[in-house]
Design a protein around this motif. Structure first.
Motif, mmCIF file in Angstrom:
data_model
loop_
_atom_site.group_PDB
_atom_site.id
_atom_site.type_symbol
_atom_site.label_atom_id
_atom_site.label_comp_id
_atom_site.label_asym_id
_atom_site.label_seq_id
_atom_site.Cartn_x
_atom_site.Cartn_y
_atom_site.Cartn_z
ATOM 1 N N GLN A 26 100.715 91.445 -16.723
ATOM 2 C CA GLN A 26 101.758 90.380 -17.286
ATOM 3 C C GLN A 26 102.318 90.456 -18.697
ATOM 4 O O GLN A 26 101.535 91.067 -19.594
ATOM 5 C CB GLN A 26 100.837 88.808 -17.267
ATOM 6 N N SER A 27 103.287 90.229 -18.958
ATOM 7 C CA SER A 27 103.949 90.035 -20.444
ATOM 8 C C SER A 27 104.735 88.772 -20.911
ATOM 9 O O SER A 27 104.483 87.876 -19.797
ATOM 10 C CB SER A 27 104.949 91.121 -20.423
ATOM 11 N N MET A 28 105.026 88.732 -22.024
ATOM 12 C CA MET A 28 105.923 87.446 -22.432
ATOM 13 C C MET A 28 107.023 87.900 -23.003
ATOM 14 O O MET A 28 107.244 88.887 -23.768
ATOM 15 C CB MET A 28 104.966 86.770 -23.442
ATOM 16 N N THR A 29 108.066 87.066 -22.551
ATOM 17 C CA THR A 29 109.428 87.251 -23.051
ATOM 18 C C THR A 29 109.422 86.740 -24.649
ATOM 19 O O THR A 29 108.738 86.120 -25.161
ATOM 20 C CB THR A 29 110.505 86.472 -22.471
ATOM 21 N N ASN A 30 110.033 87.499 -25.556
ATOM 22 C CA ASN A 30 110.453 87.486 -26.793
ATOM 23 C C ASN A 30 111.841 86.789 -27.003
ATOM 24 O O ASN A 30 112.376 86.809 -28.276
ATOM 25 C CB ASN A 30 110.017 88.528 -27.923
ATOM 26 N N THR A 31 112.762 86.411 -26.022
ATOM 27 C CA THR A 31 113.947 86.136 -26.286
ATOM 28 C C THR A 31 113.861 84.364 -26.408
ATOM 29 O O THR A 31 112.854 83.706 -26.367
ATOM 30 C CB THR A 31 114.890 86.480 -24.900
ATOM 31 N N ASP A 32 115.058 84.080 -26.692
ATOM 32 C CA ASP A 32 115.014 82.570 -27.048
ATOM 33 C C ASP A 32 115.160 81.761 -25.339
ATOM 34 O O ASP A 32 116.026 82.261 -24.964
ATOM 35 C CB ASP A 32 116.225 82.003 -27.783
ATOM 36 N N THR A 33 114.215 81.116 -25.198
ATOM 37 C CA THR A 33 114.202 80.644 -23.686
ATOM 38 C C THR A 33 115.458 79.780 -23.594
ATOM 39 O O THR A 33 115.794 79.580 -22.189
ATOM 40 C CB THR A 33 112.791 79.981 -23.469
ATOM 41 N N ARG A 34 115.938 79.175 -24.404
ATOM 42 C CA ARG A 34 117.241 78.274 -24.135
ATOM 43 C C ARG A 34 118.139 79.333 -23.687
ATOM 44 O O ARG A 34 119.235 78.702 -23.299
ATOM 45 C CB ARG A 34 117.568 77.614 -25.453
ATOM 46 N N ASP A 35 118.127 80.694 -23.804
ATOM 47 C CA ASP A 35 119.027 81.530 -23.498
ATOM 48 C C ASP A 35 118.572 82.049 -22.214
ATOM 49 O O ASP A 35 118.048 83.008 -22.308
ATOM 50 C CB ASP A 35 119.505 82.443 -24.580
ATOM 51 N N ALA A 36 119.092 81.337 -21.145
ATOM 52 C CA ALA A 36 118.785 81.869 -20.064
ATOM 53 C C ALA A 36 119.078 83.118 -19.597
ATOM 54 O O ALA A 36 118.524 84.082 -19.038
ATOM 55 C CB ALA A 36 119.190 80.758 -18.778
ATOM 56 N N ALA A 37 120.492 83.555 -20.064
ATOM 57 C CA ALA A 37 120.995 84.746 -19.523
ATOM 58 C C ALA A 37 120.189 85.885 -20.195
ATOM 59 O O ALA A 37 119.873 86.949 -19.563
ATOM 60 C CB ALA A 37 122.546 84.850 -19.932
ATOM 61 N N ALA A 244 105.604 94.254 -30.910
ATOM 62 C CA ALA A 244 106.658 95.073 -30.453
ATOM 63 C C ALA A 244 107.445 94.530 -29.452
ATOM 64 O O ALA A 244 107.399 93.304 -28.868
ATOM 65 C CB ALA A 244 105.821 96.346 -30.227
ATOM 66 N N ASP A 245 108.550 95.447 -28.984
ATOM 67 C CA ASP A 245 109.203 95.138 -27.818
ATOM 68 C C ASP A 245 108.192 94.927 -26.489
ATOM 69 O O ASP A 245 107.353 95.615 -26.281
ATOM 70 C CB ASP A 245 110.305 96.244 -27.299
ATOM 71 N N PRO A 246 108.370 93.737 -25.700
ATOM 72 C CA PRO A 246 107.470 93.287 -24.645
ATOM 73 C C PRO A 246 107.302 94.822 -23.735
ATOM 74 O O PRO A 246 106.285 94.891 -22.846
ATOM 75 C CB PRO A 246 108.160 92.383 -23.905
ATOM 76 N N ALA A 247 108.424 95.794 -23.488
ATOM 77 C CA ALA A 247 108.315 96.676 -22.748
ATOM 78 C C ALA A 247 107.184 97.672 -23.104
ATOM 79 O O ALA A 247 106.390 98.255 -22.224
ATOM 80 C CB ALA A 247 109.605 97.542 -23.049
ATOM 81 N N GLU A 248 106.851 97.721 -24.432
ATOM 82 C CA GLU A 248 105.924 98.631 -24.742
ATOM 83 C C GLU A 248 104.414 97.950 -24.232
ATOM 84 O O GLU A 248 103.318 98.684 -24.105
ATOM 85 C CB GLU A 248 105.629 98.715 -26.316
#
Length: 365
Positions: A26-37, A244-248
């Motif tokens: 599992q990981s977690m996004t670090n984008t603004d969830t309001r920006d769906a794209a 860090a970037d969630p990719a890591e």
């Protein structure tokens, strides 16, 4: 290792959790969830790397309003991370998320919790009761210390008691589709808390070391904490929490599972440490081979090799790595390509890397 702690089975979207199912990343996004794209772009990138469950922050109603689009288009089951406002949990469940995460320390109203439990039960969603050391009630820790526990023991027991109390409330409302986490930034406290809870509950566990830090430190803390628990048969889903970037996070989690024998490396890359016998650019060569393997896997190739080796000299070359499907070993300024200990040819470094790459590509399907 064959032993795994027996837990209640759950279904989170298309991912089976507990009940003997493989450990999931599992990981977690670090984008603004309001920006769906933007959030969906990151979810797709993480899915390609091996992420299987994704969590998104839901701090306000605007973020909750973006969830229907995210849930509909996400290749991974979505968990909504909820703090303080039960109305956001209800909105997330109505949006179709596979699960929500709530913290016992900041969702305290029993009537509000009941509404969340009833809607989650209706929707078939999973609730993760996630306690962490930063949200523990200080008076609970002081009470346990007064009973003779060390600071570490008190924190570990307080984490257990916090989730047990919230799970008991949810059970009272008929909800048992539960997953639990008990995280601290301290590795010893984290391990102690999970050991305690695992001995007295059958709920599946999401494991990790919270606030582990930058990759330089966080990877080590996570590998020690998560790896220790996995080798003891504890843990059904994992997250490596890095600044860090969630990719890591995803790549590190995959490597932890591989190192614990819980995921096939496909292929495993082995390389020896440097020493005074090394006569080639071993560090650069190993990094290039690792990058090649990662690139091929990211492109969707299945590499038909079990182990690839990059060795520094003839001493640690085809002999010690004779179980490798393919490998390169340094030899007086050159490299030799070998398969299961048998030398296929000697090359300068660049042509040697090219020859190895060609052999790896031949194995792909």
């Amino acid at each position: 290792m064959n032993f795994r702690r027996q837990t209640r089975p759950l279904q989170l979207g298309n991912v089976a959790i507990g009940g003997g199912a493989p450990v999931s990343i599992q990981s977690m996004t670090n984008t603004d969830t309001r920006d769906a794209a933007a959030t969906l772009r990151q979810i797709r990138e993480l899915a390609k790397l091996g992420c299987q469950i994704i969590r998104v922050a839901v701090p306000d109603t605007a973020a909750a309003a973006a969830l229907p689009e995210i849930v509909e288009q996400s290749p991974l089951p979505v968990i909504a991370d909820i703090h303080f406002d039960y109305r956001l949990a209800l909105a997330a469940l109505r949006a179709g998320v596979g699960g929500i995460r709530i913290n016992p320390g900041n969702l305290k109203s029993e009537s509000q919790l009941r509404q969340v439990a009833e809607l989650a039960l209706e929707r078939g969603a999973v609730i993760r009761v996630g306690s962490n050391s930063g949200s523990l009630r200080p008076e609970l820790v002081r009470e346990l210390r007064a009973g003779g526990m060390t600071p570490e023991e008190a924190q570990a027991e307080a984490l257990c008691l916090s989730v047990e109390r919230q799970c008991a409330l949810l059970e009272r409302y008929g909800f048992r589709n539960l997953k639990v986490s008990l995280k601290a930034s301290s590795v010893p406290v984290t391990v102690a808390a999970y050991r305690r809870y695992a001995s007295r509950s059958e709920y599946p566990l999401h494991i990790g070391v919270t606030e582990a830090g930058t990759p330089a430190r966080g990877v080590v803390k996570s590998a020690v904490g998560i790896g220790t628990l996995l080798l003891e048969g504890i843990g059904e889903t994992i997250r490596v929490s890095l600044t860090a970037d969630p990719a890591e996070e995803v790549v590190t989690a995959l490597r932890i599972l591989e190192s614990c024998g819980l995921r096939q490396a496909a292929p495993e890359l082995v390389s020896c440490p440097t020493c005074g016998r090394t006569e080639v650019n071993l560090i650069g060569l190993a990094n290039r081979v690792e990058a090649l393997l990662n690139e091929l896997k990211a492109e969707g190739h299945t590499i038909g090799l079990r182990k690839v080796a990059v060795m520094g000299c003839a001493v640690n070359g085809p002999g010690e790595a004779r179980d490798a499907d393919l490998g390169l070993a340094g030899a007086k300024g050159k490299v030799v390509l070998f398969r299961f200990g048998e030398i296929l040819g000697a090359y300068d470094e660049e042509p040697g890397f090219a020859a190895l790459r060609d052999e790896i590509l031949k194995s792909c399907r």
